[in-house]
Each structure stands twice: as C-alpha cells, then as structure tokens.
Design an enzyme around this catalytic site. Sequence first.
Site, PDB file in Angstrom:
ATOM      1  N   GLU A 105      17.200  48.265 -49.228  1.00 48.16           N
ATOM      2  CA  GLU A 105      18.487  48.067 -48.488  1.00 48.16           C
ATOM      3  C   GLU A 105      18.801  48.971 -47.622  1.00 48.16           C
ATOM      4  OE1 GLU A 105      19.813  45.210 -48.825  1.00 48.16           O
ATOM      5  OE2 GLU A 105      18.767  44.736 -50.462  1.00 48.16           O
ATOM      6  N   HIS A 112      18.700  47.998 -38.662  1.00 49.87           N
ATOM      7  CA  HIS A 112      20.072  47.805 -37.593  1.00 49.87           C
ATOM      8  C   HIS A 112      20.272  49.152 -36.689  1.00 49.87           C
ATOM      9  CE1 HIS A 112      24.646  47.412 -37.683  1.00 49.87           C
ATOM     10  NE2 HIS A 112      24.095  46.277 -36.650  1.00 49.87           N
TER      11      HIS A 112
END
Length: 231
Positions: A105, A112
């Site tokens: 994660e 991003h």
Amino acid sequence: MYYYPYYGFDLGYLLLIPAILLTLYAQGRVRSTFHKYLNVRNMRGYTGAEVARAILDRNGLKDVHIEPVGGYLTDHYDPRARVLRLSPQVYNGTSIASISVAAHEAGHAIQHGIGYVPLTLRNTIAPIASFGAQAVWFLVFAAFAFQMFALIDLGIVLYLAAVIFQVITLPVEFNASSRALEQLKVNGFITAEEISPSQKVLNAAALTYVAAMAVSIAQLLRLLLLRNRRD
C-alpha cells in the site's frame, strides 16, 4: 437470428465459467497465503504501520497519513485524502504478511507521489468505469424490453471503461508489489530468508487482479454476443 439456440439458454454464461473459477481460486489463494504468513512473525519485529510509516518518510511522503480501518484485507491507499488505511491485522501485526501488505500500500502512495502514469490513468477513468459496470445490465434489460437495441451498444461502450480499468490495474498492482519488495529489502525490514515468503504474499494478492480482469473481459465478450441476439 439467435446466437443462443439451446432453448433460450444464454451460452454467454459459458464464457464466465473459467473466469469465475479463476476468481474463486485467487480468493482462496490470497486468503490461505495471507493467513499462513499472518502467523509467521517477521524477524525484526516491525508492525505493518511502522513499516509503512518508514517507507513513506524515506520516500519524501511525510504528509501521507496512516490510519487503521476495520475489516479483513481492507487495506488501501486513498489518493484523494492522501491516507493509507490498514486493516487491524496489518496495522498492528508483526507478521510477514502484515509488513508485506503494508509495504504494498505504501508502494501505491509512492506511485501517486511520483505521478506514475498507469495509476493516474486508472484514477481518471475510475468514475466512468464504476458507472459503466453498474449501468450496463440495466441498459441490456431495457434494450430487450423495449426493443431499443442501440442501448446495448451504449452499454458496451460504457462497460469498455470498466474493462480498461481492470487492464490498467494489473501494471499498477504489480508495480506496487515490486516497489514493496524492494523497499522491504533495501531498508532492512526483512532478512534474506524472508524475501520468498514476502513475495508469496504479494504474488497471491496480485492473482486476484488477474482474475478480476479475466471476469471483465469475459463479460465484455458476453455483451458482444448479446448484441447480436434478436427475437
């Protein structure tokens, strides 16, 4: 002309059987693998939250927050809120599975942060893909109910966004797993003996996305068959 001459049976369902079987296998595999390594403590004793925080900080992402979220295997990164949410087993866990999922994660947060193109594309088409996946079968039903078969074409166009979303998801997820394993190794969160178990956890999770893509493609093929069905 019918493409389905066998007493009204929708032969398009046959396209879904292999994809559904793959999905069931993938779900079973990820759960069994996660459960197996959830009971294997990592040798350094790190929790998933600690590993995620360290990876984020070392990649210049101190502004990304980490918070616990309820549920089982509900871990995800929210790019809009810039929050990494970890399930209880991962957030507080010190197992190989816990730190591997947490690192995965964190890998999404890194993607991003650097503007990883596939992730940007996936986030852009996500709203259209969600709408298309929900609207397509309503349009198909309406097409046959009101003999307005152009609605099927509209449904197919909308559903294409869902298929593209699933296809783009594969490189996004595999890249996040690759980043996760590299971060775990480079930063000393796992030993040489723990690399293989960590990789097994990450690979099992990736299989679920392969299955999801297979289902979406099978559904698209079924829609194309339905497009040629006429009373």
